[in-house]
Enzyme design. Structure first.
Site, short mmCIF file in Angstrom:
data_model
loop_
_atom_site.label_atom_id
_atom_site.label_comp_id
_atom_site.label_asym_id
_atom_site.label_seq_id
_atom_site.Cartn_x
_atom_site.Cartn_y
_atom_site.Cartn_z
CD1 TRP A 148 -25.25 -6.78 -0.81
CD2 TRP A 148 -23.10 -7.47 -1.15
NE1 TRP A 148 -24.73 -5.92 -1.73
CE2 TRP A 148 -23.50 -6.18 -1.92
CE3 TRP A 148 -21.78 -7.78 -1.37
CZ2 TRP A 148 -22.51 -5.38 -2.58
CZ3 TRP A 148 -21.05 -7.24 -2.23
CH2 TRP A 148 -21.23 -5.96 -2.84
CG HIS A 149 -19.83 -11.06 -0.98
ND1 HIS A 149 -20.06 -10.49 0.40
CD2 HIS A 149 -18.89 -10.35 -1.31
CE1 HIS A 149 -18.99 -9.69 0.55
NE2 HIS A 149 -18.23 -9.41 -0.14
N GLY A 150 -23.26 -13.24 -2.81
CA GLY A 150 -23.69 -14.18 -3.87
C GLY A 150 -24.44 -15.37 -3.44
#
Length: 478
Positions: A325-327
């Site tokens: 989700w973060h990248g």
């Protein structure tokens, strides 16, 4: 428009005046003012993505109504799947298309192929991960029967696009925020002053702790191959405070701004660096995301029901998804995997719920056991942040390799004494205020007025000294 910019310092008072003095106690008019302000705020980033935000709002608004009105379970499920597919489709395209294409090409090259890949110059819409999760939780809750859909498009639009949380959270639930949007709101001087106090502390975290730490952390990470191991450790620690000051600072400002307008947002941070194990850390770090994954992924997968093996599987899925989700980088996925490995012994030995209350509650100092538990957990977190910060896995492993060398106990080449003193003072204030919603919520308000205002002016003075050009918040890229 950054929270720490002159533009926002002009924007917020205008919104505040229109909201309370023009909107007065007319809830509908107040909501229209918030909606227009939120769309303007988002349009300042890139007006082209207003269409995407508006489409997402309309999609989930009408999907919620259709799910509620569906005559058959099949029709109900079809609307849910449609909403989820389109929402995640946009998220995957804008955020992960190039990552998937490049990763597939790298895999083929490992087998001797030389593929011609087609990547796109995609601009990531700011806040897409956050407002997408707002919409998903809304339609899923309606499908599960946990909430009823609203038939007021303005109210729903405010829930999704509310400018304090639009670009970096917290990730709100309709059951918590939407009733606040729908009910009458009355100005409270006490809430407003509390909101201003939290905004001030958030700005201190961002400008003094995060931005200055970033300056030194960036210098160390950019030239890590030529530096002593002690300097690399210091760089990782500085990044640890950079990301905490940056993201929790944003959350403090968001909660404070919302309180100025009569709203209470979900608490997103609860002194995570005072955690005594990694399970406690994740209950205190980015709380809204952790709880979102727990409620909408972990529990539907079976949670801890069905034995240890299933619980371990589900835990690894959650942490890997959190990393993803973060990248769009393997470093984030490895960061998630590393945290899952940290979590594993606690889960296997049923110790993941041992530390629920804040450390040393009701006491001035922690016990020796608590102190070392906090220190060990902090070291684990610092180590994991190296992978989060690194540009690639190879870079991260080389950075770690550089730490474990003979220069570990040498004097760091980069040693920002003033910043380290400020971080130490910051930690003391956070520790003293750890039982409050935010650090200075209680410790300052109990003081005599002259002392209290002197404290506030000191914070403002320090912010003014260290304020350079406004730096973007880290989590805007997620």
């Amino acid at each position: 428009m950054l929270f720490n910019s002159l533009e926002f310092a002009i924007f917020l008072p205008i919104v505040f005046f229109l909201y309370w003095f023009v909107g007065k106690e007319n809830t509908r008019l107040q909501n229209i003012i918030i909606l227009i302000s939120s769309l303007f705020f988002y349009g300042c980033w890139d007006y082209r993505f207003l269409f995407l935000l508006s489409f997402s709002i309309l999609l989930d608004f009408y999907s919620g109504i259709k799910i509620s009105e569906a005559a058959t379970p099949r029709s109900k499920k079809l609307w849910l799947i449609t909403s989820i597919t389109i929402n995640l489709g946009f998220l995957l395209f804008f955020k992960y298309y190039n990552f998937f294409v490049q990763s597939f090409a790298d895999l083929l090259m490992n087998f001797g192929f030389q593929p011609n890949i087609w990547t796109l110059k995609i601009i990531l819409p700011v806040g897409i991960s956050f407002y997408t999760f707002h919409g998903l939780s809304y339609v899923i809750d309606i499908y599960k029967g946990r909430s009823e859909p609203t038939r007021n498009l303005i109210d729903y639009s405010v829930f999704v696009s509310f400018f304090p949380l639009l670009v970096a959270g917290p990730i709100e639930r309709a059951s918590h925020l939407l009733p606040q949007v729908q009910q009458a709101r009355h100005f409270s001087a006490e809430k407003a002053s509390d909101g201003l106090r939290q905004i001030l502390w958030g700005l201190f975290k961002k400008i003094v702790i995060a931005d200055v730490s970033a300056m030194y952390a960036n210098e160390i990470f950019s030239s890590s191959t030529h530096l002593h191991a002690s300097t690399l450790v210091l760089g990782a620690i500085l990044f640890t405070f950079q990301i905490y000051g940056d993201f929790s600072g944003y959350s403090d400002i968001a909660l404070g701004v919302a309180r100025l307008l009569g709203f209470e947002l979900l608490k997103n941070f609860s002194y995570p660096y005072f955690s005594r194990d990694i399970a406690e850390f994740w209950r205190r770090w980015h709380i809204s995301l952790s709880s979102w994954f727990k409620d909408y992924v972990y529990i539907p997968l079976g949670g801890s029901r069905g034995g240890k093996l299933k619980a371990v599987r589900n835990t690894f899925i959650i942490f890997l998804l959190s990393g993803f989700w973060h990248g769009a980088n393997w470093t984030f996925i490895f960061w998630g995997l590393l945290n899952a490995i940290y979590f594993l012994p606690l889960l296997l030995f049923d110790r993941n719920r041992n530390n629920i209350e804040i450390a040393a509650k009701g006491k001035t100092l922690p016990s020796l056991r608590e102190f070392f538990a906090i220190l060990i957990t902090f070291a684990q977190v610092v180590f994991a942040w190296i992978f989060f910060r690194a540009e690639s896995l190879r870079y991260a492993f080389n950075y770690v390799k550089g730490i474990f060398s003979r220069t570990l106990f040498s004097t760091p080449e980069v040693f920002p004494k003033t910043q380290l003193v400020l971080i130490a003072i910051f930690l003391v204030i956070e520790w003293l205020g750890r039982e409050q919603p935010y650090a200075i919520a209680g410790i300052s308000i109990q003081w005599p007025r002259p002392v209290r205002w002197s404290f506030y002016f000191m914070i403002i003075f320090i912010i003014a000294i260290f304020k350079g050009s406004p730096q973007q918040f880290i989590y805007f890229q997620f």
